[in-house]
Enzyme design. Sequence first.
Site, PDB file in Angstrom:
ATOM      1  N   HIS A 189       0.840  -1.203   0.000  1.00 33.68           N
ATOM      2  CA  HIS A 189       0.000   0.000   0.000  1.00 33.68           C
ATOM      3  C   HIS A 189       0.876   1.255   0.000  1.00 33.68           C
ATOM      4  O   HIS A 189       0.673   2.176  -0.815  1.00 33.68           O
ATOM      5  CB  HIS A 189      -0.899  -0.029   1.235  1.00 33.68           C
ATOM      6  CG  HIS A 189      -1.753   1.192   1.400  1.00 33.68           C
ATOM      7  ND1 HIS A 189      -3.063   1.239   1.031  1.00 33.68           N
ATOM      8  CD2 HIS A 189      -1.464   2.422   1.918  1.00 33.68           C
ATOM      9  CE1 HIS A 189      -3.561   2.434   1.292  1.00 33.68           C
ATOM     10  NE2 HIS A 189      -2.613   3.177   1.841  1.00 33.68           N
ATOM     11  N   GLU A 190       1.851   1.279   0.890  1.00 33.60           N
ATOM     12  CA  GLU A 190       2.722   2.446   0.979  1.00 33.60           C
ATOM     13  C   GLU A 190       3.603   2.586  -0.261  1.00 33.60           C
ATOM     14  O   GLU A 190       3.932   3.704  -0.675  1.00 33.60           O
ATOM     15  CB  GLU A 190       3.589   2.350   2.242  1.00 33.60           C
ATOM     16  CG  GLU A 190       2.803   2.381   3.538  1.00 33.60           C
ATOM     17  CD  GLU A 190       2.008   3.668   3.714  1.00 33.60           C
ATOM     18  OE1 GLU A 190       2.492   4.733   3.262  1.00 33.60           O
ATOM     19  OE2 GLU A 190       0.891   3.606   4.266  1.00 33.60           O
ATOM     20  N   HIS A 244       1.835   4.641  -2.811  1.00 37.40           N
ATOM     21  CA  HIS A 244       2.014   6.076  -2.583  1.00 37.40           C
ATOM     22  C   HIS A 244       3.398   6.529  -3.059  1.00 37.40           C
ATOM     23  O   HIS A 244       3.531   7.561  -3.733  1.00 37.40           O
ATOM     24  CB  HIS A 244       1.865   6.391  -1.092  1.00 37.40           C
ATOM     25  CG  HIS A 244       0.480   6.225  -0.559  1.00 37.40           C
ATOM     26  ND1 HIS A 244      -0.633   6.780  -1.162  1.00 37.40           N
ATOM     27  CD2 HIS A 244       0.019   5.578   0.552  1.00 37.40           C
ATOM     28  CE1 HIS A 244      -1.711   6.478  -0.448  1.00 37.40           C
ATOM     29  NE2 HIS A 244      -1.341   5.746   0.587  1.00 37.40           N
TER      30      HIS A 244
END
Length: 445
Positions: free
Chosen positions: A19-20, A23
């Site tokens: 998920h990170e 980003h």
Amino acid sequence: MVLTLLAFAFALGLLVTFHEFGHYWVARRCGVRVLRFSVGFGRILWQRTDRHGTQWALSAIPLGGYVKMLDEPPAGADEAASREAFNRKSLGQRSAIVLAGPLANLLLAILLYASLGLMGTLEPAAILSTPAAGTPAARAGLAGGDELLRVDGVPVRSWTDARWRLLDPLVRGGDIALDVRPAGGGAPRTLQLRVRGGDAAPDGPDPLAEAGLGLVEPRPMLGELIPGGAAEEAGLRAGDLVEAIGGVEQPSVSAMVDIISAHPGQALPVRVRRDGAELSLSVTPRIQPDGEGAPVGRIGVLVQGERPMVEARLGLLDSLRQGVVRTVDMTGFSLRMMGRMVLGDVSLRNISGPVTIADYAGQTARQGLEPYIGFLALISISIGVLNLLPIPMLDGGHLLFYLIEAIRGRAVPDRMREAGQRVGVALLFGLMSLAFFNDLVRLFS
């Protein structure tokens, strides 16, 4: 317990880190300076800085990770350095960076589901058991031995696939079109299964079982024989598939055990299939006392269950297509369930916390690689969907502020943003408290 903790830590670490990374990847493409990408939290165990000035770190607590970006340029920074700050980027770029995290989780789910198709798995064929009287399946005319071919026109390859296709319409309620092939062959027929719909709580009844839909019981197959036992003396062998015993055709494993136990010292006709041929024999169970001293029959053999199996293996393109379809279906199902919770149509008991998730992680890890990969895909979708909710503190909350900014033509005032953050913290705290409460109830009930 150790396996459960390791499976949970690995799952959370992988899914949050992915998920990170979503980003991070989009932020770098938009020219934002990323100060640190950490796998894990807490004390840094190892680190290195790349040529872009990003510090890559491995931290002590392996429960996820985080990305730290340059939000505002430092005092006295030149124009080039100022352009690297997140808050100096355009509305579209900021939105893309925030949206990238949840989308990364959905992409990971697609890849995980696709990997299951590429690996290929042996799954039970979608052959149904006899439905209980009065259930929707019985009223629809389903019979034991029917092979399920399609659900609402969508082909199913196995029982696992059938459960996947049936879950959403069973929870939603209404009419479900089932194409089945009768036992022993024959022309397929289409039946209408009418269900009321209902809940799908983790600790509640199985919606398929409530509808009368179940997998046919395994047929008895003989395993290891005790030397000198009644089964060996009767000429039975390991691998024999029991077609009939004691006059009962196609007995289940439990029925065969019951028949043998109920006839100590009495000869029983038994018909088995061995190497494609049928053999008729006779076995006399020996008299042995049970736990209370009553005489029961035993033949000295390990009785195993055997089900018709199908291999579910797909090519690359079909695997990717399956990954997309399953991810889209599960995302839609999750959103519909959340909507029904808000409306009160579905119990809030469906909300699970880390204890339940850890328990499922351990259970699936013990079952094998394929169930664990399916678990990872499901949790990855949950993380993606949860982060898209328009709650301040989540990615969806940031996107909500950006939407307001796009409508107003200017940024949301700090006081409104701070008020939203306080509301978001309260909502998340309440959600976490409810999840922990549900976990404790499941743990002690």
